[in-house]
Design a protein around this motif. Sequence first.
Motif, PDB file in Angstrom:
ATOM      1  N   GLU A  20      18.604 -37.838 -19.266  1.00 48.48           N
ATOM      2  CA  GLU A  20      17.194 -38.126 -19.548  1.00 48.48           C
ATOM      3  C   GLU A  20      16.845 -37.472 -20.881  1.00 48.48           C
ATOM      4  O   GLU A  20      17.386 -36.410 -21.220  1.00 48.48           O
ATOM      5  N   ASP A  39      14.972 -35.337 -22.131  1.00 45.65           N
ATOM      6  CA  ASP A  39      14.094 -34.305 -21.574  1.00 45.65           C
ATOM      7  C   ASP A  39      13.040 -33.792 -22.548  1.00 45.65           C
ATOM      8  O   ASP A  39      11.962 -33.384 -22.135  1.00 45.65           O
ATOM      9  N   ASN A  91      17.617 -37.584 -12.588  1.00 45.66           N
ATOM     10  CA  ASN A  91      18.951 -38.098 -12.901  1.00 45.66           C
ATOM     11  C   ASN A  91      19.600 -38.855 -11.745  1.00 45.66           C
ATOM     12  O   ASN A  91      20.498 -39.655 -11.981  1.00 45.66           O
ATOM     13  N   GLY A 103      19.043 -28.111 -10.177  1.00 46.75           N
ATOM     14  CA  GLY A 103      18.684 -29.488 -10.507  1.00 46.75           C
ATOM     15  C   GLY A 103      17.277 -29.807 -10.062  1.00 46.75           C
ATOM     16  O   GLY A 103      16.618 -29.006  -9.400  1.00 46.75           O
TER      17      GLY A 103
HETATM   18  N1  GLU Z   1      17.861 -33.865 -17.194  1.00 51.41           N
HETATM   19  C1  GLU Z   1      17.895 -32.553 -16.623  1.00 51.41           C
HETATM   20  C2  GLU Z   1      18.858 -31.658 -17.391  1.00 51.41           C
HETATM   21  O1  GLU Z   1      19.717 -32.155 -18.099  1.00 51.41           O
HETATM   22  C3  GLU Z   1      18.353 -32.531 -15.186  1.00 51.41           C
HETATM   23  C4  GLU Z   1      17.678 -33.492 -14.269  1.00 51.41           C
HETATM   24  C5  GLU Z   1      18.325 -33.512 -12.885  1.00 51.41           C
HETATM   25  O2  GLU Z   1      19.084 -32.611 -12.551  1.00 51.41           O
HETATM   26  O3  GLU Z   1      18.059 -34.449 -12.133  1.00 51.41           O
HETATM   27  O4  GLU Z   1      18.753 -30.451 -17.292  1.00 51.41           O
END
Ligand code: GLU
Length: 277
Positions: free
Chosen positions: A141, A143, A155, A216
């Motif tokens: 993503e 972010d 995710n 997460g």
């Molecule tokens: N996009 C976030 C990251 O890279 C994590 C999102 C998730 O764990 O679902 O830290």
Amino acid sequence: MTPQEVIDKARKIVIKIGSNTLAKNDGTINVDFMESFASECAALISRGKQVIVVSSGAQVAGLSTISGWAHKGDIHYRQALCAIGQVELMDKWRESFGKQNLHAAQLLLTKEDFMDSHRTLNIRNTLFTLVDEGVVPVINENDSVATDEFCIGDNDNLSALTAVLWSADLLILFSDIDGIYTDNPKTNENAVLVETVENINELKNQITINGKSSFGTGGISTKIEAAKKTTASGIPLILANGKKEKALEKLCSGELKATVFTADENALFNAIMGGSK
Ligand code: GLU
């Protein structure tokens, strides 16, 4: 169907790595895991499979790099942290896949990208081109621009949207749990692993859904949401424990148990005919 049978049948596979799988117990990025995973992906690719990776871990990698920011909960700091961590994360993926003579490519996406038909077409074309040329796309993503990123399970859903967009044959979610249990196995010793899920609505009545994991943003409920999305498009989903050593290899050889959400066989028919068979 067992995970091994589902993988044997699939050619185009999306694999999501959760932050808990990527992080060591001290919260830093697990480079040994990444190297081992890249070699397991390379083995799949040499069997004629095509692989797209959806990798979480920008936050975890950011915290590993700038440890002093751990206590900064402010959204701008979180987003800045992901901007820092994403570079570190991709650096490690580039190195890990490089050791297998594979190139890695980065795509950072947001929910909005999947809502716009021009963007989805471009994403699809880029993915097809990369994969056809033997490059491994690594998606996360975006972010630092998506303000709603820090809500549950981005995710899990992102990988499901990617699988549908790319017309994948299979989505594998690697998390820190073995699959779906009838109850929390940490607190209930009678909890049983559900190995096959054919009807997600029925499953919801059979299990107790507990809270989310520590690093997460996802939890069981977002994994179930992801499974709903993919299976409705005829794509099965495997939920497995990526913390187990050589988890991908063991799934392929039938040595690792997991939960398989089977695809809705009538999904394609229903999508084309706009009704139920
Ligand atoms: N996009 C976030 C990251 O890279 C994590 C999102 C998730 O764990 O679902 O830290």
